[in-house]
Write an enzyme that holds these catalytic residues in place. Structure first.
Site, PDB file in Angstrom:
ATOM      1  N   ASP A  31       0.854  -1.189   0.000  1.00  0.00           N
ATOM      2  CA  ASP A  31       0.000   0.000   0.000  1.00  0.00           C
ATOM      3  C   ASP A  31       0.895   1.246   0.000  1.00  0.00           C
ATOM      4  OD1 ASP A  31      -3.221   0.493   1.010  1.00  0.00           O
ATOM      5  OD2 ASP A  31      -1.830   2.192   1.036  1.00  0.00           O
ATOM      6  N   ILE A  32       0.553   2.216  -0.839  1.00  0.00           N
ATOM      7  CA  ILE A  32       1.391   3.413  -0.990  1.00  0.00           C
ATOM      8  C   ILE A  32       1.344   4.308   0.256  1.00  0.00           C
ATOM      9  CG2 ILE A  32      -0.299   4.971  -2.090  1.00  0.00           C
ATOM     10  CD1 ILE A  32       1.891   5.565  -4.218  1.00  0.00           C
ATOM     11  N   ASN A  88     -12.783  -3.436   2.732  1.00  0.00           N
ATOM     12  CA  ASN A  88     -13.658  -2.274   2.821  1.00  0.00           C
ATOM     13  C   ASN A  88     -14.695  -2.407   1.709  1.00  0.00           C
ATOM     14  OD1 ASN A  88     -12.112  -1.238   4.911  1.00  0.00           O
ATOM     15  ND2 ASN A  88     -10.806  -0.057   3.548  1.00  0.00           N
ATOM     16  N   HIS A 101     -10.229  -5.717  -3.179  1.00  0.00           N
ATOM     17  CA  HIS A 101      -8.904  -6.006  -2.630  1.00  0.00           C
ATOM     18  C   HIS A 101      -9.029  -6.288  -1.142  1.00  0.00           C
ATOM     19  CE1 HIS A 101      -9.653  -1.667  -2.484  1.00  0.00           C
ATOM     20  NE2 HIS A 101      -9.008  -1.672  -1.322  1.00  0.00           N
ATOM     21  N   HIS A 103      -7.000  -5.965   2.437  1.00  0.00           N
ATOM     22  CA  HIS A 103      -5.878  -5.334   3.138  1.00  0.00           C
ATOM     23  C   HIS A 103      -5.295  -6.338   4.130  1.00  0.00           C
ATOM     24  CE1 HIS A 103      -6.797  -0.958   2.243  1.00  0.00           C
ATOM     25  NE2 HIS A 103      -7.959  -1.503   1.954  1.00  0.00           N
TER      26      HIS A 103
HETATM   27  P1  5GP Z   1      -9.658   1.122   0.025  1.00  0.00           P
HETATM   28  O1  5GP Z   1      -9.888   2.349   0.830  1.00  0.00           O
HETATM   29  O2  5GP Z   1     -10.261   1.234  -1.355  1.00  0.00           O
HETATM   30  O3  5GP Z   1     -10.087  -0.142   0.728  1.00  0.00           O
HETATM   31  O4  5GP Z   1      -8.110   0.959  -0.114  1.00  0.00           O
HETATM   32  C1  5GP Z   1      -7.374   1.488  -1.163  1.00  0.00           C
HETATM   33  C2  5GP Z   1      -5.930   1.510  -0.744  1.00  0.00           C
HETATM   34  O5  5GP Z   1      -5.149   1.739  -1.879  1.00  0.00           O
HETATM   35  C3  5GP Z   1      -5.611   2.619   0.270  1.00  0.00           C
HETATM   36  O6  5GP Z   1      -5.112   2.039   1.466  1.00  0.00           O
HETATM   37  C4  5GP Z   1      -4.568   3.467  -0.453  1.00  0.00           C
HETATM   38  O7  5GP Z   1      -3.534   3.907   0.394  1.00  0.00           O
HETATM   39  C5  5GP Z   1      -4.053   2.539  -1.527  1.00  0.00           C
HETATM   40  N1  5GP Z   1      -3.627   3.212  -2.731  1.00  0.00           N
HETATM   41  C6  5GP Z   1      -4.239   4.262  -3.356  1.00  0.00           C
HETATM   42  N2  5GP Z   1      -3.583   4.603  -4.471  1.00  0.00           N
HETATM   43  C7  5GP Z   1      -2.517   3.748  -4.560  1.00  0.00           C
HETATM   44  C8  5GP Z   1      -1.453   3.612  -5.511  1.00  0.00           C
HETATM   45  O8  5GP Z   1      -1.355   4.323  -6.513  1.00  0.00           O
HETATM   46  N3  5GP Z   1      -0.543   2.625  -5.280  1.00  0.00           N
HETATM   47  C9  5GP Z   1      -0.625   1.804  -4.193  1.00  0.00           C
HETATM   48  N4  5GP Z   1       0.334   0.880  -4.046  1.00  0.00           N
HETATM   49  N5  5GP Z   1      -1.608   1.912  -3.271  1.00  0.00           N
HETATM   50  C10 5GP Z   1      -2.558   2.861  -3.465  1.00  0.00           C
END
Ligand code: 5GP
Ligand code: ZN
Length: 109
Positions: A31-32, A88, A101, A103
């Site tokens: 995660d970034i 999520n 996805h 986490h």
């Molecule tokens: P969500 O909130 O959709 O469950 O999680 C999305 C995750 O993707 C977040 O934790 C966010 O930090 C991560 N994320 C967003 N953009 C990028 C990206 O460009 N690269 C990577 N590696 N992670 C990302």
């Protein structure tokens, strides 16, 4: 593949990511914006919007995503202490990227 989907672009190599595992059906990358010392995303290659959209035919991939998370936790040596697995679901559940996805969060001491 959905054209405007960030995770489809990462899977296809259009946008870089720090991959730790790939196979024919899923990828794992860091995660970034890590919310824990170890924060990995386990992402099926198939574009599914969220857990709300999974179908009976997706049961194998969901099982593989969970197995891959377990194996990644072992590889990162965070299994014994413990970790969190988190899907999520939709905006109210904190989902921001609408490509399913899982986490994997851990590595606390
Ligand atoms: P969500 O909130 O959709 O469950 O999680 C999305 C995750 O993707 C977040 O934790 C966010 O930090 C991560 N994320 C967003 N953009 C990028 C990206 O460009 N690269 C990577 N590696 N992670 C990302
Ligand atoms: Zn996608």
């Amino acid at each position: 593949m959905q054209e405007e989907c960030l995770f489809c672009k990462i899977i296809n190599g259009e946008i870089p990511a720090d991959f730790i595992y790939k196979n024919d059906r899923l990828v794992i990358f860091k995660d970034i914006y890590p919310a824990a010392p170890v924060h990995l995303l386990i992402v099926p290659r198939k574009h599914i919007r969220s857990i709300n959209d999974i179908k009976e035919e997706d049961k194998n991939i969901i099982f593989e995503v969970i197995m891959a998370a377990k194996n990644a936790a072992q590889k990162m040596s965070i299994s014994e202490f413990g970790y969190k697995l988190n899907f999520n679901v939709e905006k109210g559940g904190g989902q921001m990227i609408f490509h399913l996805h899982l986490h994997l969060l851990g590595g606390w001491k």
